[in-house]
Design an enzyme around this catalytic site. Structure first.
Site, PDB file in Angstrom:
ATOM      1  N   HIS A   1      -2.182 -34.209 -39.684  1.00 27.09           N
ATOM      2  CA  HIS A   1      -3.239 -33.239 -39.990  1.00 27.09           C
ATOM      3  C   HIS A   1      -3.860 -33.478 -41.371  1.00 27.09           C
ATOM      4  CE1 HIS A   1      -2.192 -31.071 -36.463  1.00 27.09           C
ATOM      5  NE2 HIS A   1      -1.054 -30.617 -36.918  1.00 27.09           N
TER       6      HIS A   1
ATOM      7  N   GLU B   1      -4.812 -28.752 -40.720  1.00 26.63           N
ATOM      8  CA  GLU B   1      -5.897 -29.753 -40.798  1.00 26.63           C
ATOM      9  C   GLU B   1      -7.120 -29.162 -41.510  1.00 26.63           C
ATOM     10  OE1 GLU B   1      -7.407 -31.595 -37.065  1.00 26.63           O
ATOM     11  OE2 GLU B   1      -9.360 -31.281 -37.997  1.00 26.63           O
TER      12      GLU B   1
END
Ligand code: SF4
Length: 286
Positions: free
Chosen positions: A79, A131
């Site tokens: 991420h 993310e």
């Protein structure tokens, strides 16, 4: 793949198994863990408990935050992380081994460039997802993450230059709808809007394959972590078409779900091991 008997047809979606980014992250992590006899990751490297259990057998442990890291090296997840977090880790003299997926990196670079060029960066995504937190960090305070256009009302003055990108795992049609709403609400005189498509192609293909299969089935099983964003999105898309259940393991399948069902489709999230999918298929056949 189709498996037919008198009563039930079970079919697996075309696109299944780890995505490129998750596979790459796991390969790097396994290699480092083997070489060093174990290693820590910052947060869960993938949102899948079964995969994490396997990694734990190789000596991989999860540090919940920077203060939790005990060793002098840490592996970060696919991420990605923000530059601020990178700095915080390095300030503690801890080496970083990054497994950031190249597609996430592309979104980070796009966010940084837009922010440096004076755009307000709007990320279509869940602000709490690692993310998105990472991508936001690359805008250095010139970014906002949102899933609808309500934030526009709180902006005070609407900036003239707006850059829009997406969390890599979002649904393309929802991204387009979000952009259309922004054009309606935030496009003002002399403004400039730059749109960058940062939705991952693996996710696009996986969602398209799942939707196609769901259209032919009485029921869909989506295999993957209950915490996994992309798995939940797959389940949400399939549930708009047919009865759908998200299961982490074969043990979660309720026999009552199968009553009266003749065609059952199976798909899986990007962080789901194919072995787990095969176990679900085996259990259904049994
Ligand atoms: S889903 Fe796409 S962006 Fe996310 S890790 Fe996998 S390949 Fe990379």
């Amino acid at each position: 793949m189709a498996d037919k008997n008198d009563r039930m047809k079970i079919e697996k979606a075309d696109k299944i198994g780890f995505c490129f980014g998750v596979k790459r992250a796991i390969d790097i992590l396994e290699k480092v863990a083997r070489e060093r006899g174990g290693v820590e990751t910052l947060g869960a490297v993938v949102h899948n408990r079964q995969v994490l259990q396997k990694l734990a057998e190789l000596g991989v442990s999860v540090a919940r935050n920077v203060e939790d890291i005990r060793g002098d090296v840490v592996v970060t997840s696919s991420h990605g992380i923000s530059p601020q977090l990178e700095e915080e880790i390095r300030a503690r003299h801890i080496e970083i081994i990054s497994t950031t997926c190249p597609f996430v990196l592309r979104a980070q670079v796009a966010a940084r460039r837009l922010a440096e060029a004076g755009f307000l960066v709007i990320i279509f995504g869940d602000a709490e997802h690692p993310e998105v937190r990472g991508i936001l960090g690359w805008t250095k305070g010139r970014g906002i993450a949102a899933l609808d256009d309500k934030f526009v009302a709180g902006l005070g003055q609407i900036p003239r230059r707006i850059g829009i990108l997406s969390q890599t795992t979002q649904v393309p049609t929802q991204f387009t709808a979000f952009v259309n709403k922004l054009i309606d609400t935030a496009f003002i005189r002399d403004s400039e809007m730059r749109l960058i498509d940062t939705i991952c192609h693996d996710i696009r293909e996986r969602q398209a394959a799942a939707i196609e299969l769901a259209g032919q089935m009485d029921m869909m099983l989506v295999v993957g972590g209950h915490q996994s964003a992309n798995t939940n999105r797959l389940a949400e898309l399939c549930s708009q078409i047919t009865q759908t259940h998200l299961v982490e393991t074969a043990a979660e399948i309720q026999p009552s779900w199968l009553e009266g069902k003749h065609r059952i489709g199976v798909t899986a999230g990007a962080s789901t091991d194919e072995q787990m999918v095969n176990e679900v298929l085996k259990s259904l056949k049994a």
